[in-house]
Design a protein around this motif. Sequence first.
Motif: not given
Length: 423
Positions: A257-262, A212-222, A240-242
Amino acid sequence: MSNLSYVNENTDAWQTYLAQIDRVAPYLGDLKNYIDTLKRPKRALIVDVPIVMDDGSIQHFEGYRVQHNLSRGPGKGGIRYHPDVDLNEVMALSAWMTIKTAVLNLPFGGAKGGVRVDPRKLSTRELERLTRRFTTEISPVIGPQQDIPAPDVGTNPNIMGWMMDTYSTQHGHTVTGVVTGKPVHLGGSLGRVRATGRGVFITGLQAAKKIGLSIENSKVAVQGFGNVGNEAAYLFSQAGAKVVAVQDHTGTIFNADGFDVKALQNYVEQHHGVAGFENSQKIDNEAFWDVEMDIFIPAALEGQITVERAERLSAKMVLEGANGPTYPSADDALLRRGVTVVPDVICNAGGVTVSYFEWVQDMASYFWSEDEINERLDKLMIQAIEDVWKTSEEKSCSLRTAAYILACERILKARKERGIFPG
């Protein structure tokens, strides 16, 4: 590379693997009688790789090729160039390949290879000499029906091209199927470079739905921003994740606020690391583990998530893009805290799956479009995560143990039905 070096938790990768096998034994019934098959590699080759350097000096490097289990088919596994490579690590990586190919139900066994070298310190010509000599040394044990290498940490399609050419020269004709992960114009497959990262994304999507985790606006660390980490990060950002934090061998960067991954991908291609990327805050490497996140993607080296780090992680889900990033004790800590861990043997299996597609295409000399490959990849990955999830629920165990149950049943049934020669 201090932040991405192995963390000493009084165990090595092989011991981690053995602990994982011990955990699955109670679920195997009569097949448990064959479990020692999985606790030792079938074959381990150590080779000396001498090369003439550009300055005329001679240097020796130590290389390995380990075939862990071939009960279900030819060996399959990458070649790693890294200064920390040793026999125990390669044994563990080969064993995880055995499990991985079985979980995906691919007709392969597990193998792995490596050379203890820092490829960044070699010129292109030195790297080619190293590759060709290493290929020659391990050529008695590799082949399209015997053992098929592929890229891994520190290697790439160009290196696979040199390996294929060296092996082909020895056999008097072109043998495209001896390696996978080759350049496309040498018999490589479309979609191969991005396949592992795509697999992380696809399995992550399925697991997120389950919890039940929404991907949109979720925070991702890599952690790690090579082929696996950067593709997974890009696909999650497109969904839609950050992507708020990234760590690699050059340091750790953060943006709430999340990176521009490209843009980050383009920067890393030019600067060979994430350090210094615009619109980012540099943070301490250890502070990375305290970043607020929903999804954590370890996509660097094994042995990164210790018990102490597991207790600090705020993630609801861990997607293991790397092989063996989590110690067994850390696994227990994450399970106790209710964190969903999608294990490496399924999460990062997109690469070996498309390697299988490449091998099939080479054997038939008939090649598929990238859309066809991605469609087949997604179908296999989704089916695998569904099978593992179902087993986890039926056996009331972690996803990792469930994956091992499925894999070990398939491997040990093959061992049992083939018999032991001589009888």
